[in-house]
Design an enzyme around this catalytic site. Sequence first.
Site, short mmCIF file in Angstrom:
data_model
loop_
_atom_site.label_atom_id
_atom_site.label_comp_id
_atom_site.label_asym_id
_atom_site.label_seq_id
_atom_site.Cartn_x
_atom_site.Cartn_y
_atom_site.Cartn_z
N GLU A 14 0.66 -1.28 -0.06
CA GLU A 14 -0.17 -0.10 -0.16
C GLU A 14 1.00 1.28 0.06
O GLU A 14 1.65 1.56 0.81
CB GLU A 14 -1.05 -0.15 1.28
CG GLU A 14 -2.28 0.68 1.17
CD GLU A 14 -2.00 2.12 0.44
OE1 GLU A 14 -2.77 2.18 -0.73
OE2 GLU A 14 -1.56 2.91 1.16
N CYS A 62 -8.46 5.07 0.47
CA CYS A 62 -7.51 3.96 0.65
C CYS A 62 -8.40 2.69 0.38
O CYS A 62 -9.57 2.53 0.30
CB CYS A 62 -7.30 3.69 2.04
SG CYS A 62 -6.08 2.22 2.02
N CYS A 65 -8.24 0.18 4.17
CA CYS A 65 -9.18 0.44 5.35
C CYS A 65 -10.12 1.48 4.71
O CYS A 65 -10.48 2.46 5.34
CB CYS A 65 -8.35 1.43 6.33
SG CYS A 65 -7.08 2.58 5.75
N HIS A 69 -12.52 5.04 6.66
CA HIS A 69 -12.71 6.19 6.04
C HIS A 69 -14.41 6.50 5.89
O HIS A 69 -14.82 7.70 6.05
CB HIS A 69 -11.80 6.60 4.89
CG HIS A 69 -10.47 6.57 5.34
ND1 HIS A 69 -10.05 7.71 6.10
CD2 HIS A 69 -9.47 5.67 4.98
CE1 HIS A 69 -8.58 7.54 6.18
NE2 HIS A 69 -8.45 6.44 5.44
N ARG A 481 -4.91 1.25 11.96
CA ARG A 481 -3.49 1.92 12.03
C ARG A 481 -3.41 3.09 13.19
O ARG A 481 -2.19 3.73 13.26
CB ARG A 481 -3.06 2.65 10.74
CG ARG A 481 -2.71 1.49 9.72
CD ARG A 481 -3.04 1.95 8.37
NE ARG A 481 -2.54 0.59 7.33
CZ ARG A 481 -3.32 -0.03 6.78
NH1 ARG A 481 -4.64 0.22 7.24
NH2 ARG A 481 -3.05 -0.95 5.96
N SER A 504 -1.29 7.24 9.31
CA SER A 504 0.09 7.55 8.76
C SER A 504 0.78 8.98 8.74
O SER A 504 1.96 9.09 8.52
CB SER A 504 -0.10 6.59 7.49
OG SER A 504 0.07 5.21 7.79
N CYS A 548 0.21 3.38 5.69
CA CYS A 548 -0.79 3.17 4.77
C CYS A 548 -0.75 4.67 3.85
O CYS A 548 -1.24 5.70 4.45
CB CYS A 548 -2.22 3.28 5.36
SG CYS A 548 -3.43 3.07 3.81
N CYS A 551 -3.54 6.73 2.15
CA CYS A 551 -4.48 7.50 3.25
C CYS A 551 -3.85 8.91 3.77
O CYS A 551 -4.44 9.82 4.04
CB CYS A 551 -4.50 6.61 4.57
SG CYS A 551 -5.52 5.19 4.40
#
Length: 576
Positions: A14, A62, A65, A69, A481, A504, A548, A551
Amino acid sequence: MTKRIIVDPITRIEGHLRIEVIIDENNVIQDAFSTSTLWRGIETIVKNRDPRDAGFLVQRICGVCTYSHYKAGVVAVENALNIKPPLNATLTRTLMNISLFLHDHAVHFYTLHGLDWCDITSALKADCAKAAKLAFKYTSNPICAGESDLKAVQERVATFVKQGALGPFANAYWGNKAYRFNPEQNLIVLSHYLKLLEVQRVIAQMMAIFGAKNPHPQSLTVGGITSVMDILDPSRLGEWLTKYKEVGDFINRAYWADIVMAAEAYKDEDSVLKGCGVKNFISFQEMQVGAEEFLLSSGVVKNGDLSKVYPIDEDKITEEALHSWYADNEPLHPYDGKTNPQYTGFKDAQTIGPDGKLVDSKIIDENGKYSWIKSPRYDGEPMEVGPLASVVVGYASGNPYIVKVVDEFLKATGLPTEALFSTLGRTAARAIECKIIADNGILAFNALVANIASGDKKTCAPYVIDKTKEYKGRYIGNVPRGMLSHWVRIKNGVVENYQAVVPSTWNAGPIDARGQKGPYEMSLIGTQVKDITQPLEIIRHIHSFDPCIACAVHVMDTKGNELSQYKVEPSFARLR
């Protein structure tokens, strides 16, 4: 003489993340830089759209995930409009969230991070009978670890090797001195790696039961959920429960056992006992299992001090871009965030390539802008988010669900509490969080069933959007995450501004105006790389965060014009 190692890209699946480190003559990392080379346009796309569309649009941030979101976009608008969804909707969202966490954590360890711990080729040398016996050391009821199971796995991978087609096992650092599993332990993890390919299909089906499909579920709406018939159908509820138990079985008999085994094997590996240079942690409550009960806790822990947990003040959250490829450098609260690109590129340098010859290369300008990721701060300080933050905050808060599993892990491994503040601890924290959810997610299921049985069939709350009013709202919670927040302003019935501050971004951001590095960069400093042509230690530190990058970065020209073209090539370089 210093040397520069570039790992680009560093993620297995990713996003586009580049890591540059400077090492001394003893191969100890003296400085490190985290650079995102990917850019997108989600936050800008949401502007001027109906706020009810926000969740559907931002889940495209993303492909991993998506639900995180999606839920964040919906809840942010609900918060702005002062909508409280019915309990049935909230608990159904939790069941979907459970599916996401179990999927994300298990896939992270085996598919994305497990090969940083497990030497696949070594497994071909294992004694299958010895490995089957060893598996009982870490669980009383191993899964996929019988002698015949392990023999079949060994033969399957041996066939790949003979054909020269290693597939997902290609291009790794097999034989690296930083590996610590013996051949039998490697074979056990390899068997579970392959078993997960089947298990993750079951978890995806769990999400689809109430989400309509996976990825990118479609059943959330501002005010509640649309999967009414599913939650009122006992057969659908039973289907989810059956799959939940099957996945929980794998978590406890495979994933958890492998983490305990890793802690035993690696507790003397110096590199994995580092990796936590920022000891400030922030986490937000998540996983609602009752009217007012959550499995995960909120709070801030500073400097690794477990004796004190501070409440979160949302007004202290900012993002800045002094070293990011954006025009507005000042720290801004997300409600006022700006996303105006200012790309400055890389510098030319003469480096030594893998063949020992001088080559023309591109390196970052660490004194200028060098990443598409911004630098979030809490009260001006860098913070680590993620399962380690969740576990640290929950443990310091006395959260009974977290304390129980952390104490179980420390007892099983003989590690001190301080060992949590490391790459080993961060990897273990993800399994700890996963086990907590696998063992206690049933509470949300039982609460939903009990609420429906009481006669409450509500799944959506009514609301009105007054186009003459201005609204602002946010979602803050914890996703696989770490702490995620979405911030929205609504004016004239449409989205005026939208900002997503994702895990991230917190972890991977560059240096801020005070010279403070973020968790990725600080995790690397002080680590010795045993073989600079195979920097496994660098990869293992960064992968433990589960990067990620899609993201973390979203920017585009609002007119759709091409700003620049970017070509990312895997590279290794040493700077004289």
